[in-house]
Design a protein around this motif. Structure first.
Motif, PDB file in Angstrom:
ATOM      1  N   HIS A 169     -45.497 -11.332  -3.428  1.00 43.69           N
ATOM      2  CA  HIS A 169     -46.489 -10.298  -3.708  1.00 43.69           C
ATOM      3  C   HIS A 169     -46.143  -9.621  -5.021  1.00 43.69           C
ATOM      4  CE1 HIS A 169     -48.737  -6.392  -2.379  1.00 43.69           C
ATOM      5  NE2 HIS A 169     -49.488  -7.162  -3.141  1.00 43.69           N
ATOM      6  N   ILE A 170     -47.049  -9.733  -5.994  1.00 47.55           N
ATOM      7  CA  ILE A 170     -46.907  -9.039  -7.272  1.00 47.55           C
ATOM      8  C   ILE A 170     -47.841  -7.842  -7.231  1.00 47.55           C
ATOM      9  CG2 ILE A 170     -47.191  -9.201  -9.761  1.00 47.55           C
ATOM     10  CD1 ILE A 170     -46.650 -12.182  -9.552  1.00 47.55           C
ATOM     11  N   ALA A 171     -47.267  -6.623  -7.225  1.00 44.61           N
ATOM     12  CA  ALA A 171     -48.059  -5.410  -7.093  1.00 44.61           C
ATOM     13  C   ALA A 171     -47.570  -4.382  -8.106  1.00 44.61           C
ATOM     14  CB  ALA A 171     -47.958  -4.855  -5.681  1.00 44.61           C
ATOM     15  N   THR A 172     -48.375  -4.155  -9.129  1.00 45.16           N
ATOM     16  CA  THR A 172     -48.031  -3.159 -10.135  1.00 45.16           C
ATOM     17  C   THR A 172     -49.303  -2.556 -10.706  1.00 45.16           C
ATOM     18  OG1 THR A 172     -46.981  -2.802 -12.283  1.00 45.16           O
ATOM     19  CG2 THR A 172     -47.846  -4.993 -11.874  1.00 45.16           C
ATOM     20  N   PRO A 173     -49.382  -1.207 -10.824  1.00 42.34           N
ATOM     21  CA  PRO A 173     -50.563  -0.592 -11.428  1.00 42.34           C
ATOM     22  C   PRO A 173     -50.627  -0.796 -12.925  1.00 42.34           C
ATOM     23  CG  PRO A 173     -48.922   1.066 -10.905  1.00 42.34           C
ATOM     24  CD  PRO A 173     -48.427  -0.218 -10.318  1.00 42.34           C
ATOM     25  N   SER A 174     -49.469  -1.041 -13.542  1.00 47.34           N
ATOM     26  CA  SER A 174     -49.412  -1.273 -14.979  1.00 47.34           C
ATOM     27  C   SER A 174     -47.974  -1.585 -15.366  1.00 47.34           C
ATOM     28  CB  SER A 174     -49.885  -0.043 -15.750  1.00 47.34           C
ATOM     29  OG  SER A 174     -49.863  -0.277 -17.144  1.00 47.34           O
ATOM     30  N   ASN A 175     -47.795  -2.437 -16.348  1.00 45.42           N
ATOM     31  CA  ASN A 175     -46.465  -2.716 -16.877  1.00 45.42           C
ATOM     32  C   ASN A 175     -46.532  -2.634 -18.394  1.00 45.42           C
ATOM     33  OD1 ASN A 175     -47.964  -5.210 -15.918  1.00 45.42           O
ATOM     34  ND2 ASN A 175     -46.650  -6.127 -17.461  1.00 45.42           N
ATOM     35  N   ALA A 176     -45.449  -2.222 -18.996  1.00 44.87           N
ATOM     36  CA  ALA A 176     -45.473  -1.861 -20.416  1.00 44.87           C
ATOM     37  C   ALA A 176     -45.680  -3.051 -21.337  1.00 44.87           C
ATOM     38  CB  ALA A 176     -44.174  -1.145 -20.783  1.00 44.87           C
ATOM     39  N   ALA A 177     -45.203  -4.226 -20.944  1.00 45.19           N
ATOM     40  CA  ALA A 177     -45.235  -5.379 -21.843  1.00 45.19           C
ATOM     41  C   ALA A 177     -45.647  -6.626 -21.080  1.00 45.19           C
ATOM     42  CB  ALA A 177     -43.860  -5.579 -22.490  1.00 45.19           C
ATOM     43  N   ASN A 178     -45.906  -7.696 -21.830  1.00 44.97           N
ATOM     44  CA  ASN A 178     -46.100  -8.999 -21.196  1.00 44.97           C
ATOM     45  C   ASN A 178     -44.776  -9.401 -20.560  1.00 44.97           C
ATOM     46  OD1 ASN A 178     -48.693  -9.049 -22.278  1.00 44.97           O
ATOM     47  ND2 ASN A 178     -48.033 -10.140 -24.102  1.00 44.97           N
ATOM     48  N   ASP A 179     -44.752  -9.461 -19.239  1.00 44.38           N
ATOM     49  CA  ASP A 179     -43.490  -9.620 -18.511  1.00 44.38           C
ATOM     50  C   ASP A 179     -43.251 -11.044 -18.042  1.00 44.38           C
ATOM     51  OD1 ASP A 179     -42.518  -7.074 -18.678  1.00 44.38           O
ATOM     52  OD2 ASP A 179     -43.194  -6.466 -16.677  1.00 44.38           O
ATOM     53  N   PHE A 180     -41.981 -11.476 -18.103  1.00 40.82           N
ATOM     54  CA  PHE A 180     -41.512 -12.591 -17.301  1.00 40.82           C
ATOM     55  C   PHE A 180     -41.266 -12.030 -15.895  1.00 40.82           C
ATOM     56  CE2 PHE A 180     -40.577 -14.306 -21.453  1.00 40.82           C
ATOM     57  CZ  PHE A 180     -40.713 -15.690 -21.299  1.00 40.82           C
ATOM     58  N   VAL A 181     -42.113 -12.352 -14.937  1.00 39.96           N
ATOM     59  CA  VAL A 181     -41.898 -11.878 -13.571  1.00 39.96           C
ATOM     60  C   VAL A 181     -40.639 -12.520 -13.003  1.00 39.96           C
ATOM     61  CG1 VAL A 181     -42.892 -11.688 -11.266  1.00 39.96           C
ATOM     62  CG2 VAL A 181     -44.371 -11.565 -13.282  1.00 39.96           C
ATOM     63  N   GLY A 220     -49.668 -10.131 -17.889  1.00 43.85           N
ATOM     64  CA  GLY A 220     -50.037  -9.383 -19.074  1.00 43.85           C
ATOM     65  C   GLY A 220     -49.667  -7.906 -18.989  1.00 43.85           C
ATOM     66  N   SER A 221     -49.726  -7.253 -20.123  1.00 46.22           N
ATOM     67  CA  SER A 221     -49.296  -5.862 -20.237  1.00 46.22           C
ATOM     68  C   SER A 221     -50.408  -4.886 -19.881  1.00 46.22           C
ATOM     69  CB  SER A 221     -48.825  -5.589 -21.668  1.00 46.22           C
ATOM     70  OG  SER A 221     -49.908  -5.755 -22.576  1.00 46.22           O
ATOM     71  N   VAL A 222     -49.978  -3.667 -19.491  1.00 47.67           N
ATOM     72  CA  VAL A 222     -50.866  -2.516 -19.269  1.00 47.67           C
ATOM     73  C   VAL A 222     -52.059  -2.904 -18.395  1.00 47.67           C
ATOM     74  CG1 VAL A 222     -51.910  -0.513 -20.395  1.00 47.67           C
ATOM     75  CG2 VAL A 222     -50.215  -1.858 -21.627  1.00 47.67           C
ATOM     76  N   SER A 223     -51.778  -3.548 -17.274  1.00 46.10           N
ATOM     77  CA  SER A 223     -52.844  -4.041 -16.404  1.00 46.10           C
ATOM     78  C   SER A 223     -52.387  -4.003 -14.960  1.00 46.10           C
ATOM     79  CB  SER A 223     -53.243  -5.472 -16.776  1.00 46.10           C
ATOM     80  OG  SER A 223     -53.681  -5.533 -18.120  1.00 46.10           O
ATOM     81  N   ALA A 224     -53.341  -3.804 -14.064  1.00 44.78           N
ATOM     82  CA  ALA A 224     -53.043  -3.768 -12.639  1.00 44.78           C
ATOM     83  C   ALA A 224     -53.049  -5.176 -12.057  1.00 44.78           C
ATOM     84  CB  ALA A 224     -54.072  -2.892 -11.921  1.00 44.78           C
ATOM     85  N   TYR A 225     -52.042  -5.460 -11.230  1.00 43.37           N
ATOM     86  CA  TYR A 225     -51.938  -6.739 -10.538  1.00 43.37           C
ATOM     87  C   TYR A 225     -51.720  -6.491  -9.047  1.00 43.37           C
ATOM     88  CZ  TYR A 225     -51.513  -9.503 -14.834  1.00 43.37           C
ATOM     89  OH  TYR A 225     -51.749 -10.124 -16.038  1.00 43.37           O
ATOM     90  N   ASP A 226     -52.454  -7.191  -8.220  1.00 40.71           N
ATOM     91  CA  ASP A 226     -52.267  -7.181  -6.770  1.00 40.71           C
ATOM     92  C   ASP A 226     -52.527  -8.597  -6.271  1.00 40.71           C
ATOM     93  OD1 ASP A 226     -51.954  -6.610  -4.108  1.00 40.71           O
ATOM     94  OD2 ASP A 226     -53.776  -5.395  -3.924  1.00 40.71           O
ATOM     95  N   LEU A 227     -51.516  -9.448  -6.403  1.00 40.99           N
ATOM     96  CA  LEU A 227     -51.661 -10.874  -6.137  1.00 40.99           C
ATOM     97  C   LEU A 227     -50.617 -11.360  -5.140  1.00 40.99           C
ATOM     98  CD1 LEU A 227     -52.116 -12.235  -9.787  1.00 40.99           C
ATOM     99  CD2 LEU A 227     -53.926 -11.855  -8.099  1.00 40.99           C
TER     100      LEU A 227
END
Length: 474
Positions: free
Chosen positions: A348-360, A459-466
């Protein structure tokens, strides 16, 4: 003179024709019209695989490097020039249907010379050249363009053919060879294979027009579009010498059988004769809906499945964590119990926003990776404001980027030039299957367990719920 649909020296697009004597029979041990079979392969046997040839083929024409003895591959013919559509090219696929390729030959009417649909042949690779052309393996003799000096895989001279392709007396029926797919499932691994689509029809703009339309010609043939109930489409290509060229496209739906080909980035499907096109049912929109069945989610991988990384189904989370490189995993990505395919675990990838393009996360190569491969598949459910990009690492430490872009349903993805996160993901609460197409890729790091193999990026500065599950390599 028949039309050659590509430049001289390159493989023609597959425009196939049924063979006359044995294509309508399921008994290929003694096909009709062949009273005596002379087995040219006596004393010979396959000692290398088509997958092995794929593994050393590149985008440039190169001479095949055989071993100490002659190398032979075996495959079954699935094309024919009997219907006037194939021009000096033969499509073949392996007995298990896992691989397919084309051989260009400087010979007319090969179907009258024993190269019938369903026959097994042995191909001697000595002195032949190989090349990945339009995402598929091409085999032949070297051709040098007299104007430009450019070299490519070209046709085998008629006088050499008997010393290169050896006909056996073994046959498979079309039902043993054909692969039943939906339009949405096709990818590069299906090129040159015998395919059948069910429940398809031509788009409305094509209905009532001839299969070969003299007012709509591109490269010597006419392109119409086949479509299915989900709106997926594929080019249906017909040349002027097709036996059904002048037939009118019906306002019906049904089945279509033929050979899948590709030109640049466009898949092109080619029926062989009129009886390959079985459009006898009402248009899809006019059919009465079937009683709905209880929806079922995707199946979990079988016991023989090869995971991209240890615990690719996230059931044994410590094993997955142990497979990561020194950077570990982002805090917003975790094992989620009971939310995976068929009620198992998921990532589960759950983040309202992350600062940069991340390597999860990035995993290392492991001993369970196969030496040859055609695709990676995994399942996704959820939403994200930007998309996912994946790196598959090569032996030299560089990588192939795969960008998912917009995802609303099952999707096949090819390598890109660089990482991009454009697009959004919204699966409407359903699991969707992502396929990374590895056709033509032969240099992934599947052996050095100290180096990276797979990375998942967002991607950066974006919400993910996957939720993600079941990462399998085939």
């Amino acid at each position: 003179m028949k039309t050659n649909f590509v430049k001289t020296g390159l493989f023609a697009l597959a425009l196939a024709g049924f063979i006359g004597g044995c294509s309508n029979s399921d008994d290929y041990d003694t096909p009709e019209g062949i009273d005596i079979c002379e087995d040219e392969s006596v004393g010979l046997q396959a000692n290398t695989s088509v997958a092995d040839v794929y593994a050393v083929a590149t985008a440039g024409a190169a001479e095949y490097e055989e071993g100490a003895d002659s190398d032979y591959v075996e495959a079954y013919i699935v094309s024919s020039d009997a219907g006037g559509n194939f021009f000096k090219t033969i499509s073949l696929q392996t007995a298990d249907g896992s691989r397919a390729f084309s051989i260009a030959v400087d010979v007319y009417n090969t179907y009258t010379k024993g190269f019938e649909v369903g026959r097994k042949v042995l191909v001697r690779m000595d002195d032949l050249h190989i090349q990945i052309v339009h995402s598929s393996l091409a085999v032949g003799q070297l051709y040098t363009n007299p104007s430009t000096g450019a070299q490519s895989v070209g046709r085998i001279a008629e006088g050499d053919l008997s010393e290169i392709m050896f006909k056996t007396c073994e046959y498979k029926s079309e039902e043993e060879l054909v692969q039943h797919l939906t339009i949405g499932q096709i990818n590069n691994s299906h090129i040159n294979k015998l395919i059948e689509f069910d429940n398809v029809e031509f788009v409305s703009a094509a209905v009532g027009k001839p299969y070969y339309d003299p007012t709509n010609v591109l490269g010597g043939a006419t392109n119409h579009l086949l479509t299915d109930a989900n709106g997926n489409t594929v080019i249906f290509r017909t040349g002027s010498f097709a036996t059904y060229a002048g037939d009118i496209i019906p306002n019906k739906s049904g089945k279509v059988r033929g050979i899948l080909t590709k030109f640049n980035s466009d898949f092109q499907f080619v029926a062989r004769i009129a009886s390959d096109i079985k459009l006898t049912e009402p248009r899809l929109a006019d059919q009465e809906p079937e009683d709905p069945e209880d929806p079922e989610g995707p199946e979990n991988p079988g016991p023989g499945a090869l995971f991209v990384f240890p615990s690719g189904d996230f059931e044994n989370y410590p094993a997955f964590i142990a497979s990561l490189n020194s950077f570990g995993i982002k805090a917003y990505a975790n094992q989620s119990a009971g939310t995976g395919v068929q009620g198992g675990a998921s990532m589960h990838i759950a983040t309202p926003s992350n600062a940069a393009n991340d390597f999860v996360f990035t995993t290392l190569a492991h001993s369970g990776l196969p030496a040859t491969y055609s695709q990676i598949t995994f399942w996704v459910k959820g939403t994200s404001a930007k998309s996912i990009s994946i790196n598959l690492y090569k032996n030299d430490g560089s990588y192939y980027p795969f960008n998912l872009q917009d995802v609303t349903g099952n999707k096949t993805v090819s390598p890109a030039a660089n990482n991009q996160y454009t697009g959004t993901i919204n699966t409407n609460g359903e699991w969707v299957k992502i396929t990374l197409d590895l056709a033509g890729i032969t240099d992934l790091n599947v052996t050095n367990v100290a180096n990276n193999f797979f990375a998942l990026k967002i991607g950066s500065v974006s919400a993910y719920d996957l939720h993600l599950d079941n990462f399998v390599i085939e």
